[in-house]
Write a protein that holds these residues in place. Structure first.
Motif, PDB file in Angstrom:
ATOM      1  N   ALA A 178       0.716  -1.183   0.051  1.00  0.00           N
ATOM      2  CA  ALA A 178      -0.230   0.028   0.094  1.00  0.00           C
ATOM      3  C   ALA A 178       1.016   1.168   0.130  1.00  0.00           C
ATOM      4  CB  ALA A 178      -0.825   0.003   1.341  1.00  0.00           C
ATOM      5  N   THR A 179       2.006   1.240  -0.308  1.00  0.00           N
ATOM      6  CA  THR A 179       3.226   2.299  -0.352  1.00  0.00           C
ATOM      7  C   THR A 179       2.623   3.375  -1.127  1.00  0.00           C
ATOM      8  OG1 THR A 179       4.371   1.166  -2.079  1.00  0.00           O
ATOM      9  CG2 THR A 179       5.004   0.734   0.298  1.00  0.00           C
ATOM     10  N   GLY A 180       1.786   3.238  -2.059  1.00  0.00           N
ATOM     11  CA  GLY A 180       1.291   4.296  -2.969  1.00  0.00           C
ATOM     12  C   GLY A 180       0.124   5.038  -2.624  1.00  0.00           C
ATOM     13  N   GLY A 181      -0.367   4.491  -1.573  1.00  0.00           N
ATOM     14  CA  GLY A 181      -1.663   4.806  -0.883  1.00  0.00           C
ATOM     15  C   GLY A 181      -1.325   6.557  -0.190  1.00  0.00           C
ATOM     16  N   ASP A 182      -2.332   7.357  -0.437  1.00  0.00           N
ATOM     17  CA  ASP A 182      -2.125   8.765   0.031  1.00  0.00           C
ATOM     18  C   ASP A 182      -2.261   8.668   1.726  1.00  0.00           C
ATOM     19  OD1 ASP A 182      -1.985  11.315   0.661  1.00  0.00           O
ATOM     20  OD2 ASP A 182      -3.729  12.036  -0.703  1.00  0.00           O
ATOM     21  N   GLY A 183      -1.316   8.707   2.442  1.00  0.00           N
ATOM     22  CA  GLY A 183      -1.423   8.576   3.880  1.00  0.00           C
ATOM     23  C   GLY A 183      -0.344   7.525   4.318  1.00  0.00           C
ATOM     24  N   TYR A 184       0.123   6.529   3.403  1.00  0.00           N
ATOM     25  CA  TYR A 184       0.804   5.440   4.015  1.00  0.00           C
ATOM     26  C   TYR A 184       2.177   5.892   4.469  1.00  0.00           C
ATOM     27  CZ  TYR A 184       3.926   1.512   3.661  1.00  0.00           C
ATOM     28  OH  TYR A 184       4.603   0.469   3.915  1.00  0.00           O
ATOM     29  N   ASN A 185       2.583   5.638   5.640  1.00  0.00           N
ATOM     30  CA  ASN A 185       3.902   5.937   6.470  1.00  0.00           C
ATOM     31  C   ASN A 185       4.643   4.988   6.143  1.00  0.00           C
ATOM     32  OD1 ASN A 185       5.579   6.714   8.423  1.00  0.00           O
ATOM     33  ND2 ASN A 185       3.898   7.674   9.659  1.00  0.00           N
ATOM     34  N   SER A 186       6.022   5.630   5.385  1.00  0.00           N
ATOM     35  CA  SER A 186       7.012   4.910   5.392  1.00  0.00           C
ATOM     36  C   SER A 186       8.260   4.994   6.339  1.00  0.00           C
ATOM     37  CB  SER A 186       7.602   5.151   3.813  1.00  0.00           C
ATOM     38  OG  SER A 186       7.884   6.250   3.785  1.00  0.00           O
ATOM     39  N   ASP A 187       7.929   5.847   7.118  1.00  0.00           N
ATOM     40  CA  ASP A 187       9.042   6.145   8.325  1.00  0.00           C
ATOM     41  C   ASP A 187       9.359   4.568   9.242  1.00  0.00           C
ATOM     42  OD1 ASP A 187      10.337   6.823  10.427  1.00  0.00           O
ATOM     43  OD2 ASP A 187       9.576   8.706  10.934  1.00  0.00           O
ATOM     44  N   TYR A 233      -4.930  -0.095   3.729  1.00  0.00           N
ATOM     45  CA  TYR A 233      -5.275  -1.090   2.752  1.00  0.00           C
ATOM     46  C   TYR A 233      -6.271  -0.173   1.883  1.00  0.00           C
ATOM     47  CZ  TYR A 233      -3.713  -4.559   5.934  1.00  0.00           C
ATOM     48  OH  TYR A 233      -2.852  -5.229   6.863  1.00  0.00           O
ATOM     49  N   PHE A 234      -7.061   0.629   2.460  1.00  0.00           N
ATOM     50  CA  PHE A 234      -8.133   1.398   1.838  1.00  0.00           C
ATOM     51  C   PHE A 234      -7.989   3.034   1.210  1.00  0.00           C
ATOM     52  CE2 PHE A 234      -9.515  -1.361   5.213  1.00  0.00           C
ATOM     53  CZ  PHE A 234     -10.134  -2.428   4.345  1.00  0.00           C
ATOM     54  N   TYR A 235      -6.547   3.274   1.439  1.00  0.00           N
ATOM     55  CA  TYR A 235      -6.231   4.490   1.001  1.00  0.00           C
ATOM     56  C   TYR A 235      -6.340   4.745  -0.586  1.00  0.00           C
ATOM     57  CZ  TYR A 235      -4.220   5.363   5.758  1.00  0.00           C
ATOM     58  OH  TYR A 235      -4.194   5.318   7.073  1.00  0.00           O
ATOM     59  N   GLU A 236      -6.744   5.922  -1.062  1.00  0.00           N
ATOM     60  CA  GLU A 236      -6.862   6.172  -2.178  1.00  0.00           C
ATOM     61  C   GLU A 236      -5.394   6.317  -2.858  1.00  0.00           C
ATOM     62  OE1 GLU A 236      -8.845   9.268  -5.464  1.00  0.00           O
ATOM     63  OE2 GLU A 236      -8.992   9.789  -3.098  1.00  0.00           O
ATOM     64  N   ALA A 237      -4.894   6.052  -3.895  1.00  0.00           N
ATOM     65  CA  ALA A 237      -3.570   5.964  -4.382  1.00  0.00           C
ATOM     66  C   ALA A 237      -3.206   7.407  -4.664  1.00  0.00           C
ATOM     67  CB  ALA A 237      -3.208   5.141  -5.582  1.00  0.00           C
ATOM     68  N   LYS A 238      -2.077   7.950  -4.413  1.00  0.00           N
ATOM     69  CA  LYS A 238      -1.567   9.248  -4.793  1.00  0.00           C
ATOM     70  C   LYS A 238      -1.402   9.327  -6.286  1.00  0.00           C
ATOM     71  CE  LYS A 238       1.962   8.482  -1.786  1.00  0.00           C
ATOM     72  NZ  LYS A 238       3.063   8.495  -1.044  1.00  0.00           N
ATOM     73  N   LYS A 239      -1.330  10.531  -6.779  1.00  0.00           N
ATOM     74  CA  LYS A 239      -1.522  10.685  -8.205  1.00  0.00           C
ATOM     75  C   LYS A 239      -0.079  10.062  -8.915  1.00  0.00           C
ATOM     76  CE  LYS A 239      -2.010  14.179 -11.686  1.00  0.00           C
ATOM     77  NZ  LYS A 239      -2.060  15.568 -12.065  1.00  0.00           N
ATOM     78  N   GLY A 240      -0.258   9.208  -9.958  1.00  0.00           N
ATOM     79  CA  GLY A 240       0.676   8.489 -10.847  1.00  0.00           C
ATOM     80  C   GLY A 240       1.241   7.458  -9.781  1.00  0.00           C
ATOM     81  N   GLN A 241       0.600   6.881  -8.512  1.00  0.00           N
ATOM     82  CA  GLN A 241       1.240   5.693  -7.877  1.00  0.00           C
ATOM     83  C   GLN A 241      -0.015   4.649  -7.881  1.00  0.00           C
ATOM     84  OE1 GLN A 241       3.834   6.563  -4.459  1.00  0.00           O
ATOM     85  NE2 GLN A 241       3.981   8.647  -5.113  1.00  0.00           N
ATOM     86  N   HIS A 242       0.311   3.873  -7.173  1.00  0.00           N
ATOM     87  CA  HIS A 242      -0.521   2.495  -6.749  1.00  0.00           C
ATOM     88  C   HIS A 242      -0.767   2.134  -5.632  1.00  0.00           C
ATOM     89  CE1 HIS A 242      -1.180   1.781 -11.210  1.00  0.00           C
ATOM     90  NE2 HIS A 242      -0.021   2.075 -11.316  1.00  0.00           N
ATOM     91  N   ASN A 243      -1.961   1.835  -5.198  1.00  0.00           N
ATOM     92  CA  ASN A 243      -2.023   1.211  -3.716  1.00  0.00           C
ATOM     93  C   ASN A 243      -2.561  -0.295  -4.250  1.00  0.00           C
ATOM     94  OD1 ASN A 243      -2.939  -0.100  -1.398  1.00  0.00           O
ATOM     95  ND2 ASN A 243      -3.950   1.581  -0.823  1.00  0.00           N
ATOM     96  N   TYR A 244      -1.545  -1.179  -4.371  1.00  0.00           N
ATOM     97  CA  TYR A 244      -1.738  -2.622  -5.156  1.00  0.00           C
ATOM     98  C   TYR A 244      -2.657  -3.359  -4.014  1.00  0.00           C
ATOM     99  CZ  TYR A 244       1.724  -1.348  -8.377  1.00  0.00           C
ATOM    100  OH  TYR A 244       2.411  -0.683  -9.199  1.00  0.00           O
TER     101      TYR A 244
END
Length: 561
Positions: free
Chosen positions: A513-522, A534-545
């Motif tokens: 879900a790394t492309g999700g808008d709000g995913y925290n990679s820290d 799991y349910f975050y909308e994807a950021k523009k140009g990215q994917h929430n697989y």
């Protein structure tokens, strides 16, 4: 008592065919009785001849009343049997699947032969064996209950001892004038389908609290009833009747309590704990109702398909549909977890439900408008233990109670669609403690009610084997985000079931879900930071697989790798 051998030949499809035939007979009989009633009313002449004609027509109508009542009882009894048989068939299939998984054989008597070396009887295998034993016992218990419950209904009909008070002059000629609380969703669907539109409308107006939550009727009718409850009854001129809405009633109660509190304060009298708790409970109920009202007013596409205020102090339980649940090709029901309440979760759950629809249409290729979603907040979810000191999230009790409600809701959708000869592809998407609720619901769901089932961020699957669920294992899925979702598998295996991602035979969806808008990679972020990603909308140009894979499941397009 039923035996394991008895239920090997049970077939719910045969029951469905019988239901259809009987219902056609009921409809025809109702039409004939109505025609005769009109004919009798048209005889206006006086005298001996017309009087004899009227008397003869009355005799014929009385006999037809009796036959119609018997046909209706056959239809309802067969519908009740359908519900039982569907559950037995699902349990039987589960037992076969678990037995095959552990290398066991189920004899004709229901005895389990498990002749494998002791070294292979691991703890997990033994737990599956225990679950298999329980599944066989459950199947026999349900079958026995069917015989004990439905059998006497058929016998009374066969012996000519069945009697029903409703006749041609009742509100619903030849049918019960109200839904019996004991009816299954299958019985409700048959009865509701036999009623006329005007009869249904009258029932909704008479008791909207009941019909807004009755599993087995169409969702449009439920929404109409719940609108009357939430916003108030409507008079003959089409205007809302003041003081009849649940919101107004709650506001009035709250004002009354606040007046009592103010009077105590002015008199220098300490506030009693009881009054303080009542005040808080009313404020929470009003906030729940206002959150529902606000969303429904802001989006005409939304429908309130469940509304239960419950006891004061409990959360308002509700479900909001996006799209046409009665006619959509695909229906997904989103089941959220801990801290769910209408006042704090409605906006969020609706956003996630919309994202599921979008994913089904884009990643899954579903035709636009063919997917409906339900944000199901229909159970008393456990609160945050750190906020309330309520430890219920650590136990399965609320999930098991919620499972019964979820089971009925999903079965109602299926039974109404089946009653109309329409297929529906149902996919519950469950999250967090809601996935435990969903797992328990699937353990007792009828055959073919649910087509695909998804776990996300799950503390436990409610089972030891994927085969125990009443869903085809090939259509049971899990998504597990590897970073900052520490909820996964945190429940004890003995009470919460195993972590679904560890279940042998389950389908694994992407956890990316790394492309999700709000995913925290820290890497140093909170260990629960991505629990809902799991349910975050994807950021523009990215994917929430993860979301995209769930969308493919909802659209019925996901295949095993």
């Amino acid at each position: 008592m039923a035996t394991w051998a008895d239920i090997q030949s049970w077939d719910h499809n045969a029951i469905i065919e019988a239901e259809d035939l009987i219902e056609d007979e009921v409809r025809e009989a109702r039409e004939i009785i109505a025609d005769l009633e009109h004919a009798a009313n048209d005889i206006r002449s006086q005298g001996e001849g017309p009087d004899r004609m009227r008397q003869r027509l009355t005799e014929i109508q009385d006999k037809l009343d009796s036959r119609l009542n018997e046909l209706t009882e056959y239809a309802l009894a067969t519908a009740e049997l359908h519900g039982y048989v569907s559950r037995v068939v699902a349990k039987r299939k589960s037992a076969w699947e678990v037995a095959a998984e552990i290398g066991a054989e189920i004899t004709e008597s229901g005895y389990i032969k498990w002749n494998i070396p002791e070294r292979e009887k691991t703890t997990v295998a033994q737990c599956k064996y225990d679950e298999l034993f329980d599944t066989i016992a459950d199947a026999i218990k349900i079958a026995t209950e069917a015989e004990d419950t439905v059998g006497p209904r058929y016998k009374a009909l066969a012996d000519g001892k069945y009697a029903m008070s409703e006749g041609r002059h009742s509100e619903s000629a030849g049918l019960a004038d109200d839904a019996d609380p004991s009816w299954s969703p299958e019985e409700v669907s048959v009865w509701w389908a036999l009623l006329s539109e005007s009869e249904r409308e009258a029932l909704i107006n008479r008791d909207p609290e009941k019909y807004g939550n009755l599993n087995g009727i169409d969702m449009a009718s439920r929404a109409k009833a719940n609108d009357l409850v939430l916003n108030g009854r409507i008079d003959a001129a089409g205007n809302r009747i003041p003081g009849t809405s649940l919101i107004e009633k709650t506001e009035n109660e709250l004002k009354k309590v606040e007046g009592q509190i103010e009077a105590l304060h002015n008199a220098g009298i300490p506030l009693s704990p009881f009054l303080g708790q009542r005040h808080e409970a009313l404020r929470n109920r009003l906030a729940d109702l206002q959150a529902l009202e606000r969303n429904l007013q802001n989006d005409s596409e939304l429908r309130l398909v469940a509304l239960e205020p419950g006891k004061l102090g409990e959360n308002v339980r509700a479900a909001i549909a996006i799209g046409d649940v009665d006619n959509a090709k695909h229906v997904t029901t989103f089941v959220p977890g801990m801290t769910t309440s209408c006042r704090r979760s409605t906006d969020l759950n609706l956003r996630y439900a919309r994202n599921l629809i979008h994913a089904a249409e884009t990643a899954g290729g579903a035709e636009e408008g063919s997917v409906a979603a339900v944000a199901w907040m229909g159970y008393e979810a456990p609160p945050d233990p750190w906020e309330t000191a309520d430890p219920s999230v650590a136990f399965p009790g609320k999930a098991q109670a919620g499972a019964e409600k979820l089971n009925g809701f999903l079965t109602g959708i299926h039974s109404w669609r089946s009653e109309r000869g329409m297929d529906v592809h149902q996919t519950p998407v469950t999250h967090s403690y809601g996935s435990l609720t969903g797992g328990f619901a699937m353990r007792d769901i009828g055959a073919d009610v649910v087509d695909d089932f998804v776990y996300t961020g799950s503390p436990g699957s409610a089972v030891q084997s994927v085969g125990t669920l009443g869903v085809d294992p090939e259509h049971t899925w899990v998504s597990a985000i590897p970073l900052h979702d520490a909820v996964q598998g945190m429940g004890p295996d003995g009470t919460f079931g195993r972590d679904p991602k560890e279940l042998e035979g389950i389908g694994h969806l992407s956890g990316d879900a790394t492309g999700g808008d709000g995913y925290n990679s820290d890497p140093n972020a909170d260990k629960y930071a991505n629990h809902s990603a799991y349910f975050y909308e994807a950021k523009k140009g990215q994917h929430n697989y993860s979301l995209e894979d769930i969308g493919e499941v909802i659209a019925g397009k996901k295949e095993r790798l």
